[in-house]
Design a protein around this motif. Structure first.
Motif, PDB file in Angstrom:
ATOM      1  N   LYS A  29       0.842  -1.196   0.000  1.00  0.00           N
ATOM      2  CA  LYS A  29       0.000   0.000   0.000  1.00  0.00           C
ATOM      3  C   LYS A  29       0.879   1.248   0.000  1.00  0.00           C
ATOM      4  O   LYS A  29       2.085   1.195   0.281  1.00  0.00           O
ATOM      5  N   GLU A  30       0.272   2.390  -0.299  1.00  0.00           N
ATOM      6  CA  GLU A  30       0.994   3.653  -0.284  1.00  0.00           C
ATOM      7  C   GLU A  30       1.014   4.217   1.136  1.00  0.00           C
ATOM      8  O   GLU A  30       0.108   3.975   1.934  1.00  0.00           O
ATOM      9  N   GLU A  31       2.060   4.968   1.441  1.00  0.00           N
ATOM     10  CA  GLU A  31       2.161   5.592   2.768  1.00  0.00           C
ATOM     11  C   GLU A  31       1.042   6.613   2.965  1.00  0.00           C
ATOM     12  O   GLU A  31       0.586   7.257   2.020  1.00  0.00           O
ATOM     13  N   MET A  33      -2.002   6.047   3.820  1.00  0.00           N
ATOM     14  CA  MET A  33      -3.298   5.577   3.317  1.00  0.00           C
ATOM     15  C   MET A  33      -4.382   5.823   4.361  1.00  0.00           C
ATOM     16  O   MET A  33      -4.135   5.800   5.566  1.00  0.00           O
ATOM     17  N   LYS A  34      -5.589   6.016   3.856  1.00  0.00           N
ATOM     18  CA  LYS A  34      -6.743   6.251   4.721  1.00  0.00           C
ATOM     19  C   LYS A  34      -7.544   4.965   4.826  1.00  0.00           C
ATOM     20  O   LYS A  34      -8.045   4.454   3.830  1.00  0.00           O
ATOM     21  N   ILE A  35      -7.654   4.424   6.034  1.00  0.00           N
ATOM     22  CA  ILE A  35      -8.354   3.163   6.261  1.00  0.00           C
ATOM     23  C   ILE A  35      -9.656   3.443   6.993  1.00  0.00           C
ATOM     24  O   ILE A  35      -9.659   3.974   8.113  1.00  0.00           O
ATOM     25  N   ASP A  40     -10.540  -1.821   2.913  1.00  0.00           N
ATOM     26  CA  ASP A  40      -9.540  -0.854   2.448  1.00  0.00           C
ATOM     27  C   ASP A  40      -8.115  -1.379   2.565  1.00  0.00           C
ATOM     28  O   ASP A  40      -7.213  -0.901   1.877  1.00  0.00           O
ATOM     29  N   TRP A  41      -7.893  -2.340   3.456  1.00  0.00           N
ATOM     30  CA  TRP A  41      -6.544  -2.914   3.580  1.00  0.00           C
ATOM     31  C   TRP A  41      -6.129  -3.655   2.305  1.00  0.00           C
ATOM     32  O   TRP A  41      -4.947  -3.765   2.015  1.00  0.00           O
ATOM     33  N   TYR A  46      -1.741   0.104  -5.256  1.00  0.00           N
ATOM     34  CA  TYR A  46      -0.580  -0.599  -4.725  1.00  0.00           C
ATOM     35  C   TYR A  46       0.693   0.090  -5.213  1.00  0.00           C
ATOM     36  O   TYR A  46       0.707   0.728  -6.271  1.00  0.00           O
ATOM     37  N   ASP A 231       3.262   4.570  11.362  1.00  0.00           N
ATOM     38  CA  ASP A 231       2.860   4.168  10.026  1.00  0.00           C
ATOM     39  C   ASP A 231       2.805   2.651   9.938  1.00  0.00           C
ATOM     40  O   ASP A 231       3.644   1.955  10.520  1.00  0.00           O
ATOM     41  N   VAL A 233       2.743   0.857   6.894  1.00  0.00           N
ATOM     42  CA  VAL A 233       3.317   0.294   5.680  1.00  0.00           C
ATOM     43  C   VAL A 233       4.773  -0.116   5.877  1.00  0.00           C
ATOM     44  O   VAL A 233       5.163  -1.247   5.566  1.00  0.00           O
TER      45      VAL A 233
END
Length: 268
Positions: A29-31, A33-35, A40-41, A46, A231, A233
């Motif tokens: 995932k990108e740094e 990210m909004k979950i 969403d996980w 990507y 974070d 990720v």
């Protein structure tokens, strides 16, 4: 009842594989990210940018190399020493052989943590701290491997060895030409279990190494992850990279690993 066992097996497989799958998805995932939901996980976008950042901007690859180097040397030397000791205790008559076997057996009764202080003092007196030798040499004694291999050697008929001796073969020839080939499954099992144990070893490297260039993975990962506590990720990328070698090893040698666990559990 077969469907019930299969259902239980499938449930256990999903239960154990779930965290690995989650780790792999989060690691790409990108740094930032909004979950919002669980879905969403696992949904795009990507990216492999964080992988490139971790591999190029940290010492993780160096730690992987250290862990691989130590694990290979510990595995080869431990299995070789255990095979020689097991052969001697099983097939070579000498005085106090039974006593020596019980001494080895007693090694299973002593927790490893109880030997840490004297082991550290000995390593310090021998100038082994902060060195590859200090990581490898203290890990070579394996009572479990000696006992398991001795049990396999006990199962080889003495008549076979006597026939070799009649032809003029000595103990070394018997060991190399007869014993090792017949006990190859046990050797493979002990080698795999020893490799995994060395790869996951944390306590001794933590005590004996202060130079971060000599860190092994179990010691280096916590220091690295602590920098990314806010974070998801980057910690997942670190763990994913560190898990790949042992996952590949398990996939390739699954049968030997299961056999080794069952043998060490019964014999040891």
């Amino acid at each position: 009842m077969k469907w019930f066992y299969r259902l239980v097996s499938l449930f256990m497989a999903v239960l154990f594989a779930g965290p690995l799958v989650w780790m792999l998805f989060v690691s790409v995932k990108e740094e930032g990210m909004k979950i919002i939901t669980v879905v969403d996980w696992f949904t795009p976008p990507y990216s492999l940018t964080v992988y490139q950042e971790i591999l190029s901007g940290t010492k993780l690859t160096n730690w992987i190399g250290n862990s691989l180097l130590v694990a290979v040397f510990v595995t080869v030397l431990t299995v070789a020493a255990a095979a020689l000791a097991g052969f001697a205790l099983s097939k070579i008559p000498f005085r106090y052989r039974t006593l020596m076997f019980f001494v080895v057996l007693a090694g299973l009764l002593i927790p490893g943590e109880a030997t840490i202080i004297p082991l550290y003092q000995v390593a310090k007196d021998m100038n082994l701290l902060n060195s590859y030798q200090g990581l490898i040499i203290p890990a070579l004694a394996s009572p479990v491997a000696v006992i398991v291999l001795k049990s396999f050697f006990d199962g080889i008929p003495n008549d076979l060895l006597e026939s070799v001796q009649i032809d003029g073969g000595g103990s070394w020839r018997i060991f190399m030409r007869i014993m090792l080939p017949l006990c190859r499954p046990a050797l493979a099992s002990m080698a795999i279990l020893t490799f995994i144990g060395s790869w996951n070893n944390f306590l001794w490297p933590f005590l004996s190494i202060t130079d971060d260039n000599l860190f092994t993975l179990p010691m280096g990962i916590p220091t690295l992850i602590s920098q990314y506590s806010e974070d998801y990720v980057k910690p997942m990328v670190v763990n994913a990279i560190a898990s790949i070698p042992i996952i590949v090893l398990f996939v390739i040698f699954e049968r030997q690993i299961v056999k080794g666990i069952s043998m060490s559990g019964i014999k040891g």
